[in-house]
Each structure stands twice: as structure tokens, then as C-alpha cells.
Design a protein around this motif. Structure first.
Motif, PDB file in Angstrom:
ATOM      1  N   HIS A  72       6.693 -28.871 -20.252  1.00  0.00           N
ATOM      2  CA  HIS A  72       7.808 -29.074 -18.680  1.00  0.00           C
ATOM      3  C   HIS A  72       8.387 -27.586 -18.680  1.00  0.00           C
ATOM      4  O   HIS A  72       8.668 -26.946 -19.179  1.00  0.00           O
ATOM      5  CB  HIS A  72       8.340 -30.145 -18.908  1.00  0.00           C
ATOM      6  CG  HIS A  72       9.716 -30.206 -19.840  1.00  0.00           C
ATOM      7  ND1 HIS A  72      10.994 -29.913 -19.174  1.00  0.00           N
ATOM      8  CD2 HIS A  72       9.262 -30.180 -20.766  1.00  0.00           C
ATOM      9  CE1 HIS A  72      12.153 -29.809 -20.419  1.00  0.00           C
ATOM     10  NE2 HIS A  72      10.755 -29.955 -21.850  1.00  0.00           N
ATOM     11  N   PHE A  73       8.995 -27.483 -16.904  1.00  0.00           N
ATOM     12  CA  PHE A  73      10.113 -26.464 -16.866  1.00  0.00           C
ATOM     13  C   PHE A  73      10.766 -27.228 -17.177  1.00  0.00           C
ATOM     14  O   PHE A  73      11.513 -27.435 -16.731  1.00  0.00           O
ATOM     15  CB  PHE A  73       8.981 -25.947 -15.206  1.00  0.00           C
ATOM     16  CG  PHE A  73       8.038 -25.600 -14.975  1.00  0.00           C
ATOM     17  CD1 PHE A  73       8.483 -23.728 -14.807  1.00  0.00           C
ATOM     18  CD2 PHE A  73       7.161 -25.680 -14.840  1.00  0.00           C
ATOM     19  CE1 PHE A  73       7.128 -23.279 -14.746  1.00  0.00           C
ATOM     20  CE2 PHE A  73       5.648 -24.506 -14.528  1.00  0.00           C
ATOM     21  CZ  PHE A  73       5.909 -23.639 -14.848  1.00  0.00           C
ATOM     22  N   SER A 109      -1.480 -17.892 -16.191  1.00  0.00           N
ATOM     23  CA  SER A 109      -2.106 -16.149 -16.163  1.00  0.00           C
ATOM     24  C   SER A 109      -3.186 -16.208 -15.414  1.00  0.00           C
ATOM     25  O   SER A 109      -3.910 -15.072 -14.943  1.00  0.00           O
ATOM     26  CB  SER A 109      -2.635 -15.742 -17.771  1.00  0.00           C
ATOM     27  OG  SER A 109      -3.680 -16.753 -18.103  1.00  0.00           O
ATOM     28  N   GLU A 110      -4.111 -16.941 -15.124  1.00  0.00           N
ATOM     29  CA  GLU A 110      -5.189 -17.410 -14.148  1.00  0.00           C
ATOM     30  C   GLU A 110      -4.937 -17.825 -13.133  1.00  0.00           C
ATOM     31  O   GLU A 110      -5.714 -18.052 -12.042  1.00  0.00           O
ATOM     32  CB  GLU A 110      -5.769 -18.824 -14.748  1.00  0.00           C
ATOM     33  CG  GLU A 110      -6.846 -18.024 -16.393  1.00  0.00           C
ATOM     34  CD  GLU A 110      -7.579 -19.278 -17.253  1.00  0.00           C
ATOM     35  OE1 GLU A 110      -7.119 -20.323 -16.293  1.00  0.00           O
ATOM     36  OE2 GLU A 110      -8.472 -19.453 -17.443  1.00  0.00           O
ATOM     37  N   GLY A 111      -3.123 -18.003 -12.849  1.00  0.00           N
ATOM     38  CA  GLY A 111      -2.892 -18.480 -11.374  1.00  0.00           C
ATOM     39  C   GLY A 111      -3.071 -19.507 -10.746  1.00  0.00           C
ATOM     40  O   GLY A 111      -2.336 -19.815 -10.126  1.00  0.00           O
ATOM     41  N   ASN A 112      -3.427 -20.669 -11.887  1.00  0.00           N
ATOM     42  CA  ASN A 112      -3.575 -22.217 -12.184  1.00  0.00           C
ATOM     43  C   ASN A 112      -2.288 -23.242 -11.890  1.00  0.00           C
ATOM     44  O   ASN A 112      -2.485 -23.925 -11.969  1.00  0.00           O
ATOM     45  CB  ASN A 112      -4.797 -23.111 -12.431  1.00  0.00           C
ATOM     46  CG  ASN A 112      -5.874 -21.944 -11.794  1.00  0.00           C
ATOM     47  OD1 ASN A 112      -6.176 -21.214 -10.737  1.00  0.00           O
ATOM     48  ND2 ASN A 112      -6.969 -21.441 -12.890  1.00  0.00           N
ATOM     49  N   LEU A 113      -1.378 -22.168 -13.046  1.00  0.00           N
ATOM     50  CA  LEU A 113       0.163 -23.502 -12.821  1.00  0.00           C
ATOM     51  C   LEU A 113       0.345 -24.082 -12.099  1.00  0.00           C
ATOM     52  O   LEU A 113       0.728 -25.050 -12.876  1.00  0.00           O
ATOM     53  CB  LEU A 113       1.013 -22.676 -13.781  1.00  0.00           C
ATOM     54  CG  LEU A 113       2.047 -23.005 -14.595  1.00  0.00           C
ATOM     55  CD1 LEU A 113       1.087 -24.189 -15.318  1.00  0.00           C
ATOM     56  CD2 LEU A 113       3.198 -22.817 -15.417  1.00  0.00           C
ATOM     57  N   ASP A 114       0.627 -23.296 -10.757  1.00  0.00           N
ATOM     58  CA  ASP A 114       1.470 -24.449 -10.019  1.00  0.00           C
ATOM     59  C   ASP A 114       1.130 -26.080  -9.565  1.00  0.00           C
ATOM     60  O   ASP A 114       0.794 -26.734  -8.826  1.00  0.00           O
ATOM     61  CB  ASP A 114       1.224 -23.334  -8.636  1.00  0.00           C
ATOM     62  CG  ASP A 114       2.575 -22.058  -8.427  1.00  0.00           C
ATOM     63  OD1 ASP A 114       3.427 -22.653  -9.946  1.00  0.00           O
ATOM     64  OD2 ASP A 114       2.765 -21.655  -7.858  1.00  0.00           O
ATOM     65  N   GLY A 158       7.981 -16.246 -13.253  1.00  0.00           N
ATOM     66  CA  GLY A 158       7.123 -16.910 -13.545  1.00  0.00           C
ATOM     67  C   GLY A 158       7.861 -18.434 -13.593  1.00  0.00           C
ATOM     68  O   GLY A 158       7.282 -19.614 -13.743  1.00  0.00           O
ATOM     69  N   GLY A 159       8.920 -19.046 -14.115  1.00  0.00           N
ATOM     70  CA  GLY A 159       9.567 -19.905 -14.758  1.00  0.00           C
ATOM     71  C   GLY A 159       9.823 -19.362 -15.862  1.00  0.00           C
ATOM     72  O   GLY A 159       9.817 -19.148 -16.978  1.00  0.00           O
ATOM     73  N   VAL A 160      10.958 -21.065 -16.613  1.00  0.00           N
ATOM     74  CA  VAL A 160      10.834 -20.664 -17.696  1.00  0.00           C
ATOM     75  C   VAL A 160      10.119 -21.896 -18.722  1.00  0.00           C
ATOM     76  O   VAL A 160      10.637 -23.730 -18.088  1.00  0.00           O
ATOM     77  CB  VAL A 160      12.085 -20.640 -18.242  1.00  0.00           C
ATOM     78  CG1 VAL A 160      12.748 -21.136 -19.465  1.00  0.00           C
ATOM     79  CG2 VAL A 160      13.385 -20.290 -17.774  1.00  0.00           C
ATOM     80  N   LEU A 177       6.435 -31.691 -15.362  1.00  0.00           N
ATOM     81  CA  LEU A 177       5.028 -31.471 -16.199  1.00  0.00           C
ATOM     82  C   LEU A 177       4.428 -30.664 -15.492  1.00  0.00           C
ATOM     83  O   LEU A 177       3.831 -30.715 -14.849  1.00  0.00           O
ATOM     84  CB  LEU A 177       4.761 -32.787 -16.015  1.00  0.00           C
ATOM     85  CG  LEU A 177       6.055 -33.996 -16.563  1.00  0.00           C
ATOM     86  CD1 LEU A 177       5.339 -35.616 -17.295  1.00  0.00           C
ATOM     87  CD2 LEU A 177       5.820 -33.587 -18.694  1.00  0.00           C
ATOM     88  N   VAL A 178       3.870 -29.851 -16.727  1.00  0.00           N
ATOM     89  CA  VAL A 178       2.821 -29.292 -16.167  1.00  0.00           C
ATOM     90  C   VAL A 178       1.803 -29.541 -17.139  1.00  0.00           C
ATOM     91  O   VAL A 178       0.976 -29.001 -17.635  1.00  0.00           O
ATOM     92  CB  VAL A 178       2.391 -27.734 -17.008  1.00  0.00           C
ATOM     93  CG1 VAL A 178       3.834 -27.130 -15.557  1.00  0.00           C
ATOM     94  CG2 VAL A 178       3.771 -27.270 -17.916  1.00  0.00           C
TER      95      VAL A 178
END
Length: 255
Positions: free
Chosen positions: A164-165, A212-217, A130-132, A175-176
Motif C-alpha cells: 500500500h501507499f 515502471s510500466e506506468g500502470n500503478l495508478d 511517485g509516492g511511498v 492498496l496496490v
């Protein structure tokens, strides 16, 4: 988290802010490897305040008293789970022993906060999943590197925090989350450090919840180029930042 000031111990009144706020709710939805750092002196207070009901392991990077004296507060978790909490002492977080523990945890996502620069195997392992994620006590890309509150004040950059990733470049991944923190006249340096850590942890929680909700991208966006170099900790810069706040000559007050 920080060690207490040697010259002015009376100023050591702020709590350390671990990145575990609301993680109990999130861990029910997704397997997240939260990278804990040491056992802070007010661990019991923070555990109760943030409703932490389980700790899987602890990594120690150094043995200063303010980092280890809270270890007895973890005993209740050992009694609850009827087993010992693994304690791993490593010289740096990129040590191969950390990698062994991460592989054993088999996480979907790895999150960091307050660690040294992460490189090598941990990044490769996380990117294949999923990333770091990292929380950063400064605005990105404007303020990359260490001692962000001090450099922000010194360079007249707005105070804030980011999530951020991680990438191979320091604090340069997508950035997130990013949030400006209002600074008022009378705020001192410790106030700003505390506020940036609180907002950084909040941004991390929001990011993990989005994952967790599938919205991070949908939250990801490139940082772009920074107008500044990667900052390094400099005690003279930190002292000057303190004086700037005392003189109230910082350029981004909201009042």
C-alpha cells in the motif's frame, strides 16, 4: 527480518526475507530508493539467491548480532564499484540523516518493508514524487499495525499480505496489492511469519514493476474502514497465537 528467539534458539531456522527480490530488473527501468535495513546474518545467501548485483547504501537501526554480522558479505560490492558503500547509523528511520541520503539519491519512488512507522519529511518528499510504498505482512484494512500474523490468528482473521501507499495514518493508505495465504493444519507460527514476508515482498515487486510500466495508478484502491483497532505487539497475544496453531483451532484452515 527478526532477531532470534531467546527462549528457543533451536527454532531460529527460517531465513530473513529482505525486499530486494527482482529489483535489479526494475532498477534498470526506474530510479527506486529501496530502503534497506541492516545486514542480516545470511546476507550472502540471500544476495546470491535473489541475484542482487549492486547495493548503494545500508541503514543500521540497531546493533544486534543477527542484524550486523552479514556486513562482510557486502565487501564484494565495494570492490566491484571501486568505492565504499555508505553505512548510515540512525536511531529511527525518520531521522534527518535519512532524509539527506534520500534527497541525494533523488528517487522517483520510495519503497519500505520491515521499518518503523514512517512520518514527516519522508512522506512529504515521496508524495511529491511517485509516492511511498510499504509492504505489510497482513491483510489490509483488516489487520493494521504490528505483529500481524499473531493478531490474525488470535482474532481469526485470514492470513495474508498487502502492499500500500503510506499515509499519515498507520497502514491506511491506498492498496496496490493484497493476497490471502492458505493456511494448512500443521503450519506453525514461524511458517506463517515466513509466508507473509515472502508474499509481502512479491507484492512489492509487482507494484514497483507496475510503476515502471506506468500502470500503478490502475492498481490503486481505497482500503475502507477497518473493523479492528490498530494492533500493537503483545507477547501474550503472540504466545496464544502459537498455542492456537498447535491446537489447530484457527478458523481459516484450507484443509
Amino acid at each position: 527480518m527478526a532477531c532470534p528467539p531467546r527462549k528457543h534458539p533451536e527454532r531460529n531456522t527460517r531465513n530473513r526475507v529482505p525486499l530486494w527480490k527482482d529489483y535489479n530488473k526494475i532498477l534498470n527501468l526506474v530510479n527506486v530508493f529501496v530502503y534497506p535495513r541492516n545486514t542480516i546474518t545470511n546476507a550472502n545467501q540471500e544476495l546470491i539467491k535473489n541475484n542482487i548485483t549492486n547495493i548503494d547504501s545500508v541503514f543500521f537501526t540497531h546493533k544486534h548480532g543477527d542484524q550486523v554480522h552479514g556486513i562482510n558479505d557486502l565487501r564484494v560490492f565495494s570492490l566491484k564499484n571501486e568505492n565504499k558503500i555508505p553505512v548510515v547509523e540512525v536511531p529511527i528511520h525518520n531521522d534527518e540523516h535519512c532524509m539527506e541520503h534520500i534527497e541525494k539519491a533523488d528517487p522517483d519512488l520510495i519503497v519500505f518493508g520491515g521499518t518503523r512507522i514512517i512520518r514527516g519529511q519522508i512522506l512529504e518528499y515521496g508524495e511529491a514524487r511517485g509516492g511511498v510504498l510499504n509492504s505489510h505482512p497482513g491483510l489490509l484494512p483488516e489487520c493494521r499495525g504490528s505483529a500481524s500474523p499473531a493478531w490474525s490468528v488470535h482474532e481469526n482473521i485470514k492470513i495474508g499480505s498487502s502492499c500500500h501507499f503510506c499515509s499519515t495514518e498507520i497502514d491506511a493508505g491506498d492498496l496496490v496489492g493484497k493476497r490471502v495465504i492458505p493456511v494448512r493444519r500443521g503450519d506453525n507460527y514461524h511458517d506463517l511469519c515466513y509466508k507473509t514476508l515472502v508474499v509481502a515482498s512479491t507484492l512489492m515487486v509487482e507494484a514497483v514493476r507496475a510503476y515502471s510500466e506506468g500502470n500503478l495508478d490502475s492498481k490503486k484502491r481505497p482500503q475502507g474502514q477497518s473493523p479492528n483497532p490498530v494492533f500493537r505487539y503483545n507477547p501474550e497475544i503472540e504466545q496464544e497465537a502459537i498455542r492456537i496453531l498447535e491446537r489447530e483451532t484457527y478458523q481459516h484452515y484450507v484443509d
